[in-house]
Scaffold this active site. Structure first.
Site, PDB file in Angstrom:
ATOM      1  N   GLU A  73      52.508 -84.192 -50.316  1.00 31.14           N
ATOM      2  CA  GLU A  73      51.355 -84.958 -49.821  1.00 31.14           C
ATOM      3  C   GLU A  73      51.288 -86.370 -50.402  1.00 31.14           C
ATOM      4  O   GLU A  73      50.206 -86.962 -50.469  1.00 31.14           O
ATOM      5  CB  GLU A  73      50.049 -84.209 -50.136  1.00 31.14           C
ATOM      6  N   HIS A  92      43.349 -83.267 -54.362  1.00 29.81           N
ATOM      7  CA  HIS A  92      43.333 -82.506 -53.102  1.00 29.81           C
ATOM      8  C   HIS A  92      43.290 -81.024 -53.439  1.00 29.81           C
ATOM      9  O   HIS A  92      44.125 -80.539 -54.211  1.00 29.81           O
ATOM     10  CB  HIS A  92      44.572 -82.821 -52.264  1.00 29.81           C
ATOM     11  N   HIS A  94      42.146 -76.858 -51.849  1.00 34.02           N
ATOM     12  CA  HIS A  94      41.820 -76.022 -50.698  1.00 34.02           C
ATOM     13  C   HIS A  94      40.576 -75.202 -51.049  1.00 34.02           C
ATOM     14  O   HIS A  94      40.489 -74.035 -50.692  1.00 34.02           O
ATOM     15  CB  HIS A  94      42.988 -75.095 -50.350  1.00 34.02           C
ATOM     16  N   TYR A 119      23.483 -85.141 -57.101  1.00 37.28           N
ATOM     17  CA  TYR A 119      24.836 -85.261 -57.661  1.00 37.28           C
ATOM     18  C   TYR A 119      25.918 -85.331 -56.601  1.00 37.28           C
ATOM     19  O   TYR A 119      26.969 -85.943 -56.816  1.00 37.28           O
ATOM     20  CB  TYR A 119      25.103 -84.156 -58.700  1.00 37.28           C
ATOM     21  N   HIS A 160      42.004 -77.707 -43.371  1.00 35.59           N
ATOM     22  CA  HIS A 160      42.933 -77.812 -44.500  1.00 35.59           C
ATOM     23  C   HIS A 160      42.190 -77.907 -45.826  1.00 35.59           C
ATOM     24  O   HIS A 160      42.322 -77.034 -46.670  1.00 35.59           O
ATOM     25  CB  HIS A 160      43.858 -79.010 -44.269  1.00 35.59           C
TER      26      HIS A 160
END
Ligand code: 13P
Length: 210
Positions: A73, A92, A94, A119, A160
């Site tokens: 990525e 990144h 999941h 927040y 994703h």
């Protein structure tokens, strides 16, 4: 913080995120901007068992110059760094609830999570769009992410998961954690009519905390 300390911190955050279920298997990747390039998690590595000495090192042009082979990525991370001068790190994941929202076609694709808590607004900002689906590692995602990241510190990649930037590695990790909590709240409150922060309250938070 020097590179050696950054390598250790990145590995510690990876282990912490993994231990708390923010990533499973070899999912997710993290990068940090350095004065002479970038550190990035190696492809197919578990965030739970990163070796500080084997993290991938990229030069300023995102060419691999040391350590294990970098995440597939790289394009996703590069898009953030090139779109945002303030991005010092990119995370990144999941993480389940944010990824669940990324799969919902009936939410506002330009900003699916409303301002429920301070927040979330302080760490993630005013908007966080969903970017259309691309196969993991597909270089074609870069222009779409670049365009979205110009106006947002974080995005959801459709079907994703989240990609979150921060001024520092700590900021990016904290923002990714707040995003997952906000996603959980959003899903818990779906179908109800929660009180949202007002535009004035959001402005006040962003003015006060940046
Ligand atoms: P890498 O193992 O190549 O970093 O890919 C993991 C991932 O999360 C893909 O989106």
């Amino acid at each position: 913080m020097d590179e050696a300390a950054t390598r250790v911190l990145l590995s510690e955050f990876g282990a912490s995120l993994f231990a708390r279920g923010f990533s499973v298997g070899s999912a997710g990747n993290i990068s940090v901007r350095l004065p002479d390039g970038y550190l990035m998690t190696p492809t197919n590595s578990s965030l739970g068992r990163l070796d500080p000495d084997r993290l991938s090192k990229l030069d300023r042009n995102f060419q691999h110059i040391g350590g294990d082979k970098p995440s597939k990525e790289v394009f996703m991370h590069r898009a953030f760094y090139q779109a945002r001068d303030d991005a010092g790190a990119v995370v990144h994941l999941h993480s389940t609830q944010a990824t669940a929202i990324s799969c919902l076609p009936d939410v506002d694709q330009s900003n699916p999570i409303p301002p429920l808590t301070p927040y979330f607004v302080m760490r993630v900002g005013r908007t966080m769009p969903i970017v259309p689906y691309y196969r993991p590692g597909d270089a074609a995602m870069e222009p779409a992410i670049h365009a979205a990241a110009r106006d947002a510190r974080a995005i959801l990649l459709a079907n994703h998961g989240p990609v979150v930037s921060g001024k520092t590695l700590t900021d990016a990790v904290y923002a990714a954690e707040e995003l997952e909590e906000a996603a959980k709240l959003f899903l818990m409150l779906r179908g109800q009519s929660p009180r949202l922060l007002t535009a004035a309250q959001v402005d006040d938070l962003l003015t006060t905390f940046g």
